[in-house]
Design a protein around this motif. Structure first.
Motif, short mmCIF file in Angstrom:
data_model
loop_
_atom_site.label_atom_id
_atom_site.label_comp_id
_atom_site.label_asym_id
_atom_site.label_seq_id
_atom_site.Cartn_x
_atom_site.Cartn_y
_atom_site.Cartn_z
N VAL A 145 5.65 -10.04 14.65
CA VAL A 145 6.29 -11.20 13.73
C VAL A 145 6.97 -12.27 14.62
O VAL A 145 6.62 -13.47 14.55
N GLN A 146 7.73 -11.64 15.64
CA GLN A 146 8.29 -12.64 16.52
C GLN A 146 7.41 -13.34 17.55
O GLN A 146 7.21 -14.55 17.73
N HIS A 147 6.42 -12.73 17.95
CA HIS A 147 5.19 -13.25 18.98
C HIS A 147 4.64 -14.21 18.20
O HIS A 147 4.02 -15.32 18.65
N ASN A 148 3.88 -14.06 16.86
CA ASN A 148 3.32 -15.14 16.00
C ASN A 148 4.10 -16.08 15.37
O ASN A 148 3.54 -16.93 14.74
N LYS A 149 5.36 -15.99 15.42
CA LYS A 149 6.12 -17.03 14.95
C LYS A 149 6.12 -17.22 13.59
O LYS A 149 6.08 -18.27 12.95
N ALA A 170 -3.09 -12.57 12.43
CA ALA A 170 -3.76 -13.57 11.83
C ALA A 170 -2.83 -14.97 11.64
O ALA A 170 -3.59 -15.89 11.18
N GLY A 171 -1.55 -14.78 11.79
CA GLY A 171 -0.73 -16.06 11.57
C GLY A 171 -0.52 -16.05 10.19
O GLY A 171 0.10 -17.24 9.93
N LEU A 172 -0.53 -15.03 9.34
CA LEU A 172 0.00 -15.18 7.99
C LEU A 172 1.60 -14.72 7.86
O LEU A 172 1.86 -13.87 8.59
N PRO A 204 0.79 -1.11 0.03
CA PRO A 204 -0.01 0.01 -0.08
C PRO A 204 0.69 1.20 0.06
O PRO A 204 1.95 1.22 -0.30
N GLU A 205 0.29 2.37 0.32
CA GLU A 205 1.14 3.46 0.63
C GLU A 205 2.02 3.24 1.82
O GLU A 205 1.78 2.39 2.65
N VAL A 206 3.20 4.02 1.67
CA VAL A 206 4.14 3.55 2.76
C VAL A 206 3.77 3.60 4.25
O VAL A 206 4.30 2.74 5.01
N GLU A 207 2.95 4.66 4.41
CA GLU A 207 2.57 4.92 5.93
C GLU A 207 1.76 3.69 6.38
O GLU A 207 1.42 3.68 7.44
N ARG A 208 1.17 2.83 5.54
CA ARG A 208 0.39 1.86 5.75
C ARG A 208 1.16 0.64 5.77
O ARG A 208 0.32 -0.47 5.68
N HIS A 209 2.18 0.45 5.63
CA HIS A 209 2.94 -0.81 5.19
C HIS A 209 2.91 -1.66 6.53
O HIS A 209 2.38 -2.85 6.45
N CYS A 210 3.26 -1.18 7.71
CA CYS A 210 3.37 -1.97 9.02
C CYS A 210 2.02 -2.04 9.65
O CYS A 210 1.82 -3.53 10.01
N ASP A 211 0.92 -1.44 9.08
CA ASP A 211 -0.43 -1.69 9.84
C ASP A 211 -0.96 -2.87 9.04
O ASP A 211 -1.52 -3.85 10.06
N LEU A 212 -0.85 -2.94 7.76
CA LEU A 212 -1.35 -4.25 6.98
C LEU A 212 -0.69 -5.30 7.42
O LEU A 212 -1.32 -6.56 7.66
N ALA A 213 0.81 -5.19 7.45
CA ALA A 213 1.61 -6.29 7.95
C ALA A 213 1.42 -6.98 9.37
O ALA A 213 1.25 -7.90 9.26
N VAL A 214 1.17 -5.90 10.05
CA VAL A 214 0.80 -6.39 11.58
C VAL A 214 -0.52 -7.08 11.74
O VAL A 214 -0.65 -8.02 12.27
N ARG A 215 -1.49 -6.67 11.09
CA ARG A 215 -2.86 -7.31 11.01
C ARG A 215 -2.67 -8.77 10.32
O ARG A 215 -3.25 -9.87 10.89
N ALA A 216 -1.98 -8.81 9.21
CA ALA A 216 -1.79 -10.24 8.70
C ALA A 216 -0.90 -11.32 9.50
O ALA A 216 -1.31 -12.36 9.67
N ALA A 217 0.11 -10.52 10.26
CA ALA A 217 1.09 -11.42 11.08
C ALA A 217 0.26 -11.77 12.34
O ALA A 217 0.25 -12.96 12.85
#
Length: 368
Positions: free
Chosen positions: A119-123, A95-97, A80-93
């Motif tokens: 990422v570390q917490h959800n392995k 969820a175990g993705l 996505p736009e740069v400022e949304r990279h981590c938000d979407l990545a965190v939501r995916a991670a």
């Protein structure tokens, strides 16, 4: 021989130059099954997402949580736009993705820290997109690892992109409004120079710094402890109007007593006959090496050729495929990808320190 799993991939927004999800789709171990984004995004975001979904014949769902729940995904390709990279990545991670994300990682170090923790917490596995599998970079790594130049003492990277970024500096007439950053980046989508798309303006250090710093991380295996930077707005009016750099030099102190430096800039299409001056210089106890990142390449010229056609083409470049091969190996074996979340976070911290140093004129320690 057992058949290896094909991983189901969701595209979590695709508003930038879309090389990342295309690379996912091109690898036989991955299958694109859906594009998703939040319903409250502006129309231009939905339009780009829908166009990509239509091209690949997959649905576009404007509900990220519902997509995760219903499409049995293994990975998320985040662009996505740069400022949304981590938000979407965190939501995916969360969820175990597993996650592949476009660069730069974020405009805020706090977002990067949250991503690493998630990422570390959800392995799960995370890879930040990079160019570390380019043939010349691989050759540099092999030469240094073999001891060809002895013990590595210093490394320098030139990373000048000969691309335009809208009107040249000094072109704005008296009384004209300043160039809107997001509008300029949306225009740049047509030629793929929209790496800084988003509402927050970013200079070349933030947009492209991941690449030369990624090379340094790969070749040295060391973290940067302190930086000193000089930044300027020399070429492009959009950078002037938004008070961000388009040219910078950075000196770096790395662990292990290694000294580093880089020069980076978006120097305009008329400034260089190739993609730009992109070279890696390494000096060791027994010698040195200089490697041109764009090679091997061929130059193509013919009668009535369009002046806008890029005449130099890389060959033997399997960077995108090899990145996906690396990520598949990580999912199969549990190994870490070539540039994981912690690596990406530390590179972002180096970039933020360099931007701060460029503004203050003082050396700045990198935050770990």
């Amino acid at each position: 021989m057992a058949v290896k799993k094909t991983f189901r991939a969701g595209v979590f927004s695709v508003v930038k130059h879309c090389y990342l999800p295309r690379a996912v789709a091109a690898h036989p171990r991955f299958e694109l099954v859906v594009v998703t984004d939040d319903a409250n995004q502006p129309d231009w975001v939905h339009k780009r997402n829908q166009l990509f979904a239509d091209e690949f014949g997959i649905p576009y769902v404007t509900d990220v949580a519902n997509t995760i729940a219903e499409y049995n995904l293994d990975i998320a390709a985040v662009s996505p736009e740069v400022e949304r990279h981590c938000d979407l990545a965190v939501r995916a991670a969360d969820a175990g993705l597993h996650v592949i994300a476009d660069k730069p990682l974020s405009t805020r170090l706090s977002d990067c820290d949250r991503l690493v923790e998630t990422v570390q917490h959800n392995k799960v596995k995370f890879m930040l997109w990079n160019r570390n599998y380019l043939p010349a970079v691989i050759q540099a790594k092999e030469a240094i690892a073999s001891g060809a130049i002895g013990e590595l003492h210093s490394i320098h990277v030139d990373f000048y992109f000969s691309k335009d970024a809208g009107p040249p500096k000094g072109s704005r007439k008296e009384g004209d409004p300043p160039i809107d950053w997001l509008e300029r980046q949306m225009e740049a989508h047509a030629d793929g120079s929209d790496g800084g798309v988003g509402t927050e303006a970013m200079g070349e250090l933030q947009i492209e710094g991941i690449y030369p710093l990624g090379y340094m991380h790969l070749l040295t295996g060391q973290n940067v402890q302190r930086v000193f930077a000089r930044t300027a707005t020399h070429f492009h009016q959009a950078n002037v109007d938004n008070n961000v750099d388009d040219l910078a030099t950075v000196s770096l102190e790395l662990d292990g007593g290694i000294v580093g430096s880089l020069c980076i800039g978006r120097i305009g299409a008329a400034s260089h006959p190739d993609i730009g001056e992109i070279k890696i210089h390494a000096i060791g106890s027994e010698g040195g090496l200089v490697i041109t990142e764009a090679r091997p390449e061929v130059s193509i010229y013919y009668r009535d050729q369009s002046p806008l056609e890029f005449k130099n083409e890389r060959i033997a470049n399997e960077n995108d495929f090899l990145l996906m091969e690396d990520f598949a190996r990580s999912l199969d074996t549990g190994s870490e990808p070539i540039l994981n979340a912690k690596n990406g976070r530390d590179i972002a911290a180096t970039v933020f320190a360099a931007v701060e140093s460029g503004k203050s004129g003082q050396p700045v320690k990198v935050i770990y």
